[in-house]
Design a protein around this motif. Structure first.
Motif, PDB file in Angstrom:
ATOM      1  N   LEU A  50       0.807  -1.220   0.000  1.00  0.00           N
ATOM      2  CA  LEU A  50       0.000   0.000   0.000  1.00  0.00           C
ATOM      3  C   LEU A  50       0.841   1.271   0.000  1.00  0.00           C
ATOM      4  N   SER A  51       2.125   1.157   0.271  1.00  0.00           N
ATOM      5  CA  SER A  51       2.931   2.365   0.485  1.00  0.00           C
ATOM      6  C   SER A  51       2.983   3.271  -0.736  1.00  0.00           C
ATOM      7  N   THR A  52       2.813   2.708  -1.920  1.00  0.00           N
ATOM      8  CA  THR A  52       2.871   3.520  -3.140  1.00  0.00           C
ATOM      9  C   THR A  52       1.486   3.882  -3.656  1.00  0.00           C
ATOM     10  N   GLU A  53       0.473   3.516  -2.908  1.00  0.00           N
ATOM     11  CA  GLU A  53      -0.904   3.709  -3.367  1.00  0.00           C
ATOM     12  C   GLU A  53      -1.560   4.921  -2.727  1.00  0.00           C
ATOM     13  N   VAL A  54      -2.396   5.589  -3.498  1.00  0.00           N
ATOM     14  CA  VAL A  54      -3.386   6.484  -2.907  1.00  0.00           C
ATOM     15  C   VAL A  54      -4.480   5.585  -2.342  1.00  0.00           C
ATOM     16  N   VAL A  55      -4.893   5.837  -1.116  1.00  0.00           N
ATOM     17  CA  VAL A  55      -5.908   4.999  -0.473  1.00  0.00           C
ATOM     18  C   VAL A  55      -7.065   5.879  -0.010  1.00  0.00           C
ATOM     19  N   PHE A  56      -8.258   5.408  -0.271  1.00  0.00           N
ATOM     20  CA  PHE A  56      -9.482   6.110   0.105  1.00  0.00           C
ATOM     21  C   PHE A  56     -10.237   5.322   1.172  1.00  0.00           C
ATOM     22  N   TRP A  57     -10.931   6.043   2.029  1.00  0.00           N
ATOM     23  CA  TRP A  57     -11.964   5.458   2.885  1.00  0.00           C
ATOM     24  C   TRP A  57     -13.315   5.974   2.402  1.00  0.00           C
ATOM     25  N   TYR A  58     -14.269   5.043   2.315  1.00  0.00           N
ATOM     26  CA  TYR A  58     -15.652   5.364   1.971  1.00  0.00           C
ATOM     27  C   TYR A  58     -16.553   4.769   3.052  1.00  0.00           C
TER      28      TYR A  58
ATOM     29  N   ARG B 127     -22.608   5.030  -1.781  1.00  0.00           N
ATOM     30  CA  ARG B 127     -21.353   5.042  -1.046  1.00  0.00           C
ATOM     31  C   ARG B 127     -20.800   6.469  -1.017  1.00  0.00           C
ATOM     32  N   GLU B 128     -20.323   6.869   0.154  1.00  0.00           N
ATOM     33  CA  GLU B 128     -19.885   8.253   0.370  1.00  0.00           C
ATOM     34  C   GLU B 128     -18.387   8.285   0.646  1.00  0.00           C
ATOM     35  N   TRP B 129     -17.693   9.145  -0.053  1.00  0.00           N
ATOM     36  CA  TRP B 129     -16.259   9.306   0.202  1.00  0.00           C
ATOM     37  C   TRP B 129     -16.057   9.974   1.553  1.00  0.00           C
ATOM     38  N   VAL B 130     -15.054   9.482   2.307  1.00  0.00           N
ATOM     39  CA  VAL B 130     -14.767   9.999   3.644  1.00  0.00           C
ATOM     40  C   VAL B 130     -13.414  10.691   3.705  1.00  0.00           C
ATOM     41  N   ALA B 131     -12.373  10.002   3.207  1.00  0.00           N
ATOM     42  CA  ALA B 131     -11.025  10.567   3.356  1.00  0.00           C
ATOM     43  C   ALA B 131     -10.076   9.922   2.355  1.00  0.00           C
ATOM     44  N   THR B 132      -8.969  10.625   2.100  1.00  0.00           N
ATOM     45  CA  THR B 132      -7.928  10.172   1.178  1.00  0.00           C
ATOM     46  C   THR B 132      -6.561  10.409   1.790  1.00  0.00           C
ATOM     47  N   VAL B 133      -5.653   9.473   1.569  1.00  0.00           N
ATOM     48  CA  VAL B 133      -4.241   9.720   1.879  1.00  0.00           C
ATOM     49  C   VAL B 133      -3.431   9.338   0.643  1.00  0.00           C
ATOM     50  N   THR B 134      -2.516  10.217   0.247  1.00  0.00           N
ATOM     51  CA  THR B 134      -1.675   9.931  -0.904  1.00  0.00           C
ATOM     52  C   THR B 134      -0.431   9.157  -0.472  1.00  0.00           C
ATOM     53  N   SER B 135       0.360   8.748  -1.446  1.00  0.00           N
ATOM     54  CA  SER B 135       1.583   7.994  -1.144  1.00  0.00           C
ATOM     55  C   SER B 135       2.597   8.863  -0.388  1.00  0.00           C
ATOM     56  N   THR B 136       2.473  10.185  -0.529  1.00  0.00           N
ATOM     57  CA  THR B 136       3.381  11.089   0.175  1.00  0.00           C
ATOM     58  C   THR B 136       2.813  11.583   1.494  1.00  0.00           C
ATOM     59  N   GLY B 137       1.620  11.100   1.852  1.00  0.00           N
ATOM     60  CA  GLY B 137       1.039  11.457   3.140  1.00  0.00           C
ATOM     61  C   GLY B 137       0.090  12.630   3.130  1.00  0.00           C
ATOM     62  N   ARG B 138      -0.165  13.193   1.962  1.00  0.00           N
ATOM     63  CA  ARG B 138      -1.155  14.268   1.910  1.00  0.00           C
ATOM     64  C   ARG B 138      -2.535  13.696   2.185  1.00  0.00           C
ATOM     65  N   THR B 139      -3.358  14.458   2.893  1.00  0.00           N
ATOM     66  CA  THR B 139      -4.678  13.981   3.281  1.00  0.00           C
ATOM     67  C   THR B 139      -5.773  14.948   2.852  1.00  0.00           C
ATOM     68  N   ASP B 140      -6.975  14.399   2.743  1.00  0.00           N
ATOM     69  CA  ASP B 140      -8.136  15.212   2.418  1.00  0.00           C
ATOM     70  C   ASP B 140      -9.346  14.532   3.047  1.00  0.00           C
ATOM     71  N   TYR B 141     -10.356  15.352   3.422  1.00  0.00           N
ATOM     72  CA  TYR B 141     -11.496  14.835   4.166  1.00  0.00           C
ATOM     73  C   TYR B 141     -12.811  15.404   3.640  1.00  0.00           C
ATOM     74  N   ALA B 142     -13.853  14.615   3.763  1.00  0.00           N
ATOM     75  CA  ALA B 142     -15.192  15.137   3.524  1.00  0.00           C
ATOM     76  C   ALA B 142     -15.534  16.147   4.603  1.00  0.00           C
ATOM     77  N   ALA B 143     -16.345  17.113   4.236  1.00  0.00           N
ATOM     78  CA  ALA B 143     -16.685  18.170   5.191  1.00  0.00           C
ATOM     79  C   ALA B 143     -17.352  17.607   6.440  1.00  0.00           C
ATOM     80  N   SER B 144     -18.094  16.520   6.283  1.00  0.00           N
ATOM     81  CA  SER B 144     -18.854  15.956   7.396  1.00  0.00           C
ATOM     82  C   SER B 144     -17.970  15.329   8.468  1.00  0.00           C
ATOM     83  N   VAL B 145     -16.718  15.025   8.129  1.00  0.00           N
ATOM     84  CA  VAL B 145     -15.838  14.358   9.103  1.00  0.00           C
ATOM     85  C   VAL B 145     -14.602  15.178   9.428  1.00  0.00           C
ATOM     86  N   LYS B 146     -14.382  16.272   8.703  1.00  0.00           N
ATOM     87  CA  LYS B 146     -13.174  17.069   8.909  1.00  0.00           C
ATOM     88  C   LYS B 146     -13.119  17.572  10.345  1.00  0.00           C
ATOM     89  N   GLY B 147     -11.954  17.413  10.954  1.00  0.00           N
ATOM     90  CA  GLY B 147     -11.775  17.820  12.336  1.00  0.00           C
ATOM     91  C   GLY B 147     -12.095  16.732  13.342  1.00  0.00           C
TER      92      GLY B 147
END
Length: 113
Positions: free
Chosen positions: A29-37, A45-65
């Motif tokens: 998984l270390s080289t993969e972008v991985v999503f949680w839904y 199905r609803e997207w929740v969060a993403t982490v890239t291979s370099t550790g960048r993250t992103d979140y749905a507004a409903s779960v951010k924070g």
């Protein structure tokens, strides 16, 4: 075929915390972008969060924070730390490496008193 297996779900009271795990199943998984839904019955199905291979993250507004996605490459695992859980977070949670063409079984999270 890149595959992963989810675990860590359960029953938790409102305001509680859980940590979900997404372990590579014969895949690195270390080289993969991985999503949680997540998905609840009768809803898409609803997207929740993403982490890239370099550790960048992103979140749905409903779960951010409240949720934090992270990865431990030594353990070939991606985590979703969930805090301040609400009944609306009840769902089956799925992780999906970007290059995976199928969905796993998911792990059930139930937030209820």
């Amino acid at each position: 075929q890149v595959q992963a297996v989810e675990s860590g779900g359960g029953l938790v009271q409102p305001g509680g915390s859980l940590r979900l795990s997404c372990a590579g199943a014969g895949s690195i998984l270390s080289t993969e972008v991985v999503f949680w839904y997540r998905q609840t019955p009768g809803k898409q199905r609803e997207w929740v969060a993403t982490v890239t291979s370099t550790g960048r993250t992103d979140y749905a507004a409903s779960v951010k924070g409240r949720f934090t996605i992270s990865r431990d490459n030594a353990k070939n695992t991606v985590y979703l730390q969930m805090s301040s859980l609400e009944p609306e977070d009840t769902a089956v949670y799925y992780c999906k490496p970007a290059r995976s063409t199928s969905w796993g079984q998911g792990t059930q999270v139930t937030v209820s008193s």
